[in-house]
Write a protein that holds these residues in place. Structure first.
Motif, PDB file in Angstrom:
ATOM      1  N   PHE A   1      81.424 -34.021  12.451  1.00 55.50           N
ATOM      2  CA  PHE A   1      80.821 -34.768  13.557  1.00 55.50           C
ATOM      3  C   PHE A   1      79.801 -33.961  14.356  1.00 55.50           C
ATOM      4  CE2 PHE A   1      81.491 -38.109  16.977  1.00 55.50           C
ATOM      5  CZ  PHE A   1      80.985 -39.126  16.196  1.00 55.50           C
ATOM      6  N   TRP A   2      79.728 -32.639  14.162  1.00 54.20           N
ATOM      7  CA  TRP A   2      78.664 -31.938  14.885  1.00 54.20           C
ATOM      8  C   TRP A   2      77.284 -32.357  14.371  1.00 54.20           C
ATOM      9  CZ3 TRP A   2      80.517 -28.725  10.807  1.00 54.20           C
ATOM     10  CH2 TRP A   2      79.525 -28.169   9.998  1.00 54.20           C
ATOM     11  N   LYS A   3      77.238 -32.888  13.138  1.00 50.54           N
ATOM     12  CA  LYS A   3      75.957 -33.382  12.613  1.00 50.54           C
ATOM     13  C   LYS A   3      75.511 -34.644  13.351  1.00 50.54           C
ATOM     14  CE  LYS A   3      75.391 -30.455   9.127  1.00 50.54           C
ATOM     15  NZ  LYS A   3      74.206 -29.554   9.055  1.00 50.54           N
ATOM     16  N   SER A   4      76.437 -35.290  14.033  1.00 52.25           N
ATOM     17  CA  SER A   4      76.135 -36.523  14.755  1.00 52.25           C
ATOM     18  C   SER A   4      75.621 -36.165  16.146  1.00 52.25           C
ATOM     19  CB  SER A   4      77.391 -37.394  14.841  1.00 52.25           C
ATOM     20  OG  SER A   4      77.772 -37.827  13.549  1.00 52.25           O
ATOM     21  N   ALA A   5      74.401 -35.681  16.180  1.00 51.73           N
ATOM     22  CA  ALA A   5      73.839 -35.066  17.393  1.00 51.73           C
ATOM     23  C   ALA A   5      73.936 -35.971  18.612  1.00 51.73           C
ATOM     24  CB  ALA A   5      72.385 -34.691  17.151  1.00 51.73           C
ATOM     25  N   LYS A   6      74.528 -35.422  19.673  1.00 53.12           N
ATOM     26  CA  LYS A   6      74.566 -36.124  20.950  1.00 53.12           C
ATOM     27  C   LYS A   6      73.183 -36.084  21.609  1.00 53.12           C
ATOM     28  CE  LYS A   6      79.231 -34.596  21.915  1.00 53.12           C
ATOM     29  NZ  LYS A   6      80.013 -33.726  22.787  1.00 53.12           N
ATOM     30  N   TRP A   7      72.960 -37.015  22.538  1.00 48.86           N
ATOM     31  CA  TRP A   7      71.760 -37.022  23.399  1.00 48.86           C
ATOM     32  C   TRP A   7      70.476 -36.907  22.584  1.00 48.86           C
ATOM     33  CZ3 TRP A   7      75.100 -32.530  24.447  1.00 48.86           C
ATOM     34  CH2 TRP A   7      76.231 -32.885  25.193  1.00 48.86           C
ATOM     35  N   VAL A   8      70.478 -37.536  21.423  1.00 46.03           N
ATOM     36  CA  VAL A   8      69.358 -37.323  20.504  1.00 46.03           C
ATOM     37  C   VAL A   8      68.068 -37.863  21.105  1.00 46.03           C
ATOM     38  CG1 VAL A   8      69.769 -39.466  19.213  1.00 46.03           C
ATOM     39  CG2 VAL A   8      68.697 -37.495  18.071  1.00 46.03           C
ATOM     40  N   ARG A   9      66.983 -37.147  20.912  1.00 43.26           N
ATOM     41  CA  ARG A   9      65.683 -37.597  21.425  1.00 43.26           C
ATOM     42  C   ARG A   9      64.618 -37.605  20.339  1.00 43.26           C
ATOM     43  NH1 ARG A   9      62.554 -33.108  21.951  1.00 43.26           N
ATOM     44  NH2 ARG A   9      63.690 -31.135  22.083  1.00 43.26           N
TER      45      ARG A   9
ATOM     46  N   ARG B   1      74.039 -45.113   6.063  1.00 41.50           N
ATOM     47  CA  ARG B   1      75.026 -44.072   6.328  1.00 41.50           C
ATOM     48  C   ARG B   1      74.834 -43.371   7.669  1.00 41.50           C
ATOM     49  NH1 ARG B   1      75.687 -40.197   1.391  1.00 41.50           N
ATOM     50  NH2 ARG B   1      73.411 -40.154   1.433  1.00 41.50           N
ATOM     51  N   ALA B   2      73.838 -43.788   8.449  1.00 38.09           N
ATOM     52  CA  ALA B   2      73.596 -43.121   9.738  1.00 38.09           C
ATOM     53  C   ALA B   2      72.970 -44.107  10.713  1.00 38.09           C
ATOM     54  CB  ALA B   2      72.685 -41.917   9.541  1.00 38.09           C
ATOM     55  N   TRP B   3      73.314 -43.919  11.968  1.00 39.30           N
ATOM     56  CA  TRP B   3      72.841 -44.803  13.019  1.00 39.30           C
ATOM     57  C   TRP B   3      72.501 -43.990  14.269  1.00 39.30           C
ATOM     58  CZ3 TRP B   3      76.998 -45.447   9.861  1.00 39.30           C
ATOM     59  CH2 TRP B   3      77.044 -46.603   9.066  1.00 39.30           C
ATOM     60  N   ILE B   4      71.682 -44.583  15.127  1.00 39.19           N
ATOM     61  CA  ILE B   4      71.574 -44.109  16.502  1.00 39.19           C
ATOM     62  C   ILE B   4      72.414 -45.095  17.316  1.00 39.19           C
ATOM     63  CG2 ILE B   4      70.081 -43.588  18.459  1.00 39.19           C
ATOM     64  CD1 ILE B   4      69.399 -41.810  16.110  1.00 39.19           C
ATOM     65  N   ALA B   5      73.539 -44.590  17.855  1.00 40.17           N
ATOM     66  CA  ALA B   5      74.519 -45.476  18.480  1.00 40.17           C
ATOM     67  C   ALA B   5      74.474 -45.334  20.003  1.00 40.17           C
ATOM     68  CB  ALA B   5      75.914 -45.139  17.973  1.00 40.17           C
ATOM     69  N   HIS B   6      74.671 -46.454  20.668  1.00 47.09           N
ATOM     70  CA  HIS B   6      74.630 -46.476  22.131  1.00 47.09           C
ATOM     71  C   HIS B   6      75.904 -47.070  22.742  1.00 47.09           C
ATOM     72  CE1 HIS B   6      73.829 -50.738  21.640  1.00 47.09           C
ATOM     73  NE2 HIS B   6      72.917 -50.406  20.744  1.00 47.09           N
ATOM     74  N   THR B   7      76.782 -47.593  21.887  1.00 42.02           N
ATOM     75  CA  THR B   7      78.000 -48.245  22.387  1.00 42.02           C
ATOM     76  C   THR B   7      79.179 -47.758  21.550  1.00 42.02           C
ATOM     77  OG1 THR B   7      76.794 -50.179  23.166  1.00 42.02           O
ATOM     78  CG2 THR B   7      79.134 -50.493  22.693  1.00 42.02           C
ATOM     79  N   PHE B   8      80.258 -47.422  22.257  1.00 40.71           N
ATOM     80  CA  PHE B   8      81.469 -46.968  21.577  1.00 40.71           C
ATOM     81  C   PHE B   8      82.640 -47.766  22.125  1.00 40.71           C
ATOM     82  CE2 PHE B   8      85.271 -44.234  21.616  1.00 40.71           C
ATOM     83  CZ  PHE B   8      85.420 -44.056  20.249  1.00 40.71           C
TER      84      PHE B   8
ATOM     85  N   GLY C   1      75.980 -40.016  25.244  1.00 41.11           N
ATOM     86  CA  GLY C   1      75.209 -41.127  25.767  1.00 41.11           C
ATOM     87  C   GLY C   1      73.983 -40.649  26.538  1.00 41.11           C
ATOM     88  N   PRO C   2      72.969 -41.468  26.656  1.00 40.47           N
ATOM     89  CA  PRO C   2      72.973 -42.897  26.308  1.00 40.47           C
ATOM     90  C   PRO C   2      72.981 -43.206  24.812  1.00 40.47           C
ATOM     91  CG  PRO C   2      70.800 -42.254  27.106  1.00 40.47           C
ATOM     92  CD  PRO C   2      71.691 -41.072  27.331  1.00 40.47           C
ATOM     93  N   ALA C   3      72.532 -42.280  23.974  1.00 41.71           N
ATOM     94  CA  ALA C   3      72.535 -42.593  22.542  1.00 41.71           C
ATOM     95  C   ALA C   3      72.668 -41.318  21.730  1.00 41.71           C
ATOM     96  CB  ALA C   3      71.254 -43.324  22.145  1.00 41.71           C
ATOM     97  N   ARG C   4      73.423 -41.422  20.659  1.00 42.02           N
ATOM     98  CA  ARG C   4      73.596 -40.271  19.776  1.00 42.02           C
ATOM     99  C   ARG C   4      73.418 -40.714  18.336  1.00 42.02           C
ATOM    100  NH1 ARG C   4      79.624 -38.150  19.952  1.00 42.02           N
ATOM    101  NH2 ARG C   4      78.783 -36.659  18.467  1.00 42.02           N
ATOM    102  N   LEU C   5      73.115 -39.741  17.521  1.00 44.58           N
ATOM    103  CA  LEU C   5      73.123 -39.958  16.090  1.00 44.58           C
ATOM    104  C   LEU C   5      74.579 -40.048  15.632  1.00 44.58           C
ATOM    105  CD1 LEU C   5      71.477 -39.875  13.390  1.00 44.58           C
ATOM    106  CD2 LEU C   5      71.716 -37.377  13.486  1.00 44.58           C
ATOM    107  N   ILE C   6      74.887 -40.942  14.722  1.00 46.90           N
ATOM    108  CA  ILE C   6      76.181 -40.825  14.040  1.00 46.90           C
ATOM    109  C   ILE C   6      75.970 -40.828  12.525  1.00 46.90           C
ATOM    110  CG2 ILE C   6      77.682 -41.641  15.913  1.00 46.90           C
ATOM    111  CD1 ILE C   6      77.940 -44.309  14.427  1.00 46.90           C
TER     112      ILE C   6
ATOM    113  N   ALA D   1      67.614 -33.081  13.817  1.00 47.29           N
ATOM    114  CA  ALA D   1      67.840 -33.915  15.006  1.00 47.29           C
ATOM    115  C   ALA D   1      67.803 -33.016  16.230  1.00 47.29           C
ATOM    116  CB  ALA D   1      69.183 -34.616  14.907  1.00 47.29           C
ATOM    117  N   LEU D   2      66.948 -33.381  17.190  1.00 48.17           N
ATOM    118  CA  LEU D   2      66.781 -32.581  18.404  1.00 48.17           C
ATOM    119  C   LEU D   2      67.288 -33.381  19.592  1.00 48.17           C
ATOM    120  CD1 LEU D   2      63.144 -31.582  17.521  1.00 48.17           C
ATOM    121  CD2 LEU D   2      65.082 -30.005  17.552  1.00 48.17           C
ATOM    122  N   SER D   3      67.976 -32.695  20.494  1.00 46.09           N
ATOM    123  CA  SER D   3      68.641 -33.387  21.592  1.00 46.09           C
ATOM    124  C   SER D   3      68.193 -32.859  22.936  1.00 46.09           C
ATOM    125  CB  SER D   3      70.153 -33.170  21.487  1.00 46.09           C
ATOM    126  OG  SER D   3      70.633 -33.709  20.291  1.00 46.09           O
ATOM    127  N   HIS D   4      68.378 -33.680  23.943  1.00 44.33           N
ATOM    128  CA  HIS D   4      68.295 -33.189  25.313  1.00 44.33           C
ATOM    129  C   HIS D   4      69.334 -32.093  25.481  1.00 44.33           C
ATOM    130  CE1 HIS D   4      65.567 -36.303  26.781  1.00 44.33           C
ATOM    131  NE2 HIS D   4      66.208 -37.117  25.949  1.00 44.33           N
TER     132      HIS D   4
END
Lengths: 199, 241
Positions: free
Chosen positions: A158-166, A129-136, A147-152, A110-113
């Motif tokens: 939780f570091w595997k749940s990449a923030k700002w995923v692109r 077992r995994a989502w790209i989430a935009h609302t918390f 945000g706007p969207a991260r892997l969960i 997973a690569l992020s901004h």
């Protein structure tokens, strides 16, 4: 037997079926990241899944939001020892995003901004077992939380749940991401306390 | 499994009314880089354990490491470590941990350190390691702290004998008597004035509570610093127990 710390009693509590070893429960949402928070405008946001042949499927924000949405209700566990129970997210399952992707890859990166990346076995992103989430918690996901969207991927630290995923890049070989190169575990199962390399 | 090692308290040192530095003896300590942290495990008589992470505040010094613990009123661990833990008592530690928020003592680049509250601890380790190795790298330290009484490492951080290290302290709640700067948060202008300009490409390290780190990292980026040269470490409000 561990070394006993004289005079330390500690506090009991916390459900051992839900709080993994070495974690404690918090009602806050602490932040773990390595640099400044990228600000990504949804007008410019895209998400790509790139298979091992380099073929990409790409979604704009509007196209992504038009996909079937799920409402995961999950416990999350950060390697810095906090766990938060009963969190509510809205996002798109990776099963949906991967539906039209041709791949025999075993790993995903997973690569992020902002240059952040993390690697996960591809099978850990599937089967609901995994989502790209935009609302918390009913609100658009704040930038400091990815945000706007991260892997969960709630079943891993939780570091595997990449923030700002692109981009999710599918690979035949495991390619350690940013944190993994910095000493964190390649898999990161909180129930086996896989915090660091060698755990 | 990264091994747990027994660690014995050698000495405690008050840094403020609510913060105490623990000098731990850890036999066969492998050494650490400035900015790294350790996990600390406490075990009660009945086997119950609690684990927390603390930054190392000291330079490399044989088998000794120093951790500064800030008492959190409702905390499970910090009140014990600050008020009860006595010389000769033992905990376990493992580490050193963390490979990103570290200062390379061989790097010649200028360095900007921005610390909020007890976030100054790993930054102080960098200043001390610089002193230990005699590094010529120029350091500028910006330290945000509530009141003069809360200030940690007085007489050490900002010591006049540390040539090449400039310290700017921003008191946010109450300034010392006679201070020209009234109490207030660190602002972009001060980060500009007391840091290094972006065109000398310093490496920037920001550590403190989440909100502080967000604001300071954004300020550095707004001042033109390459985000890849801004390294951060955040304490969540729930993470400091």
């Amino acid at each position: 037997m561990n070394t006993v710390t004289r005079g330390f009693h500690g506090r009991r509590g916390g459900d051992p079926d839900r709080i993994p070893p070495g974690q404690y429960e918090t009602s806050d949402f602490p932040v773990l990241s390595v640099g400044p928070t990228p600000r990504v405008d949804t007008d410019e946001w895209t998400l790509a899944i790139v298979n091992e042949a380099g073929q990409a499927l790409t979604w704009s924000w509007d196209a992504f939001m038009a996909l079937p949405q799920e409402h995961p209700h999950v416990d999350i566990h950060c390697v810095t020892r906090w766990s938060r129970l009963d969190t509510d997210w809205v996002g798109v399952s990776l099963d949906v995003l991967l539906e039209d992707v041709e791949t025999t890859a075993e790993y995903a990166l997973a690569l992020s901004h902002g240059g952040y990346s993390t690697d996960v076995p591809l099978e850990d992103l599937t089967d609901g077992r995994a989502w790209i989430a935009h609302t918390f918690d009913g609100e658009p996901l704040a930038p400091e939380h990815g945000g706007p969207a991260r892997l969960i991927v709630p079943h891993l630290y939780f570091w595997k749940s990449a923030k700002w995923v692109r981009e999710i890049r599918l690979l035949h070989e495991d390619d350690p991401g940013f944190w993994e190169q910095a000493g964190y575990h390649s898999y990161g199962d909180p129930w086996r306390e896989q915090r660091y390399q060698g755990d | 499994m990264v091994a747990w090692r027994p660690a014995t308290l050698v000495a405690g040192r008050w840094e403020s009314d609510s913060a105490r530095t623990l000098v731990l003896d850890v036999p066969d300590w492998p050494g650490h880089r400035a900015g790294q942290h350790v996990d600390v495990r406490l075990t009660a008589e009945d086997g119950y354990t609690a684990e927390r992470s603390y930054s190392i505040a000291s330079a490399q010094d044989g088998d000794h490491i120093e951790l500064t613990v800030q008492r959190v009123a409702e905390g499970e661990v910090s009140p014990y470590l600050v008020d009860v833990f006595a010389p000769g008592d033992r905990v376990e530690v493992r580490g050193p941990l963390g490979g990103w928020f570290v200062w390379d003592a061989k790097a010649p680049d200028p360095v900007v350190l921005v610390g909020g509250g007890s976030g100054i601890a790993p930054l102080t380790a960098m200043v001390r390691e610089r002193r230990r190795v005699g590094s010529p790298a120029l350091f500028r330290v910006l330290y945000s702290v509530r009141t003069p009484q809360d200030r940690l490492y007085r007489g050490d951080l900002g010591s006049p004998s540390d040539g090449g290290v400039d310290l700017f302290v921003a008191y946010t709640r109450r300034a010392p008597d006679g201070a020209t700067r009234g109490p207030g948060r660190l602002g972009v202008a001060e980060v500009n004035t007391h840091g290094f300009p972006a065109d000398v490409a310093p490496t920037c390290y920001v550590c403190g509570p989440t909100g502080f780190v967000e604001t300071m990292a954004d300020a550095l980026v707004a001042l033109g610093h390459d985000p890849r040269r801004v390294r951060t470490e955040r304490f969540g409000s729930g993470g400091g127990t």
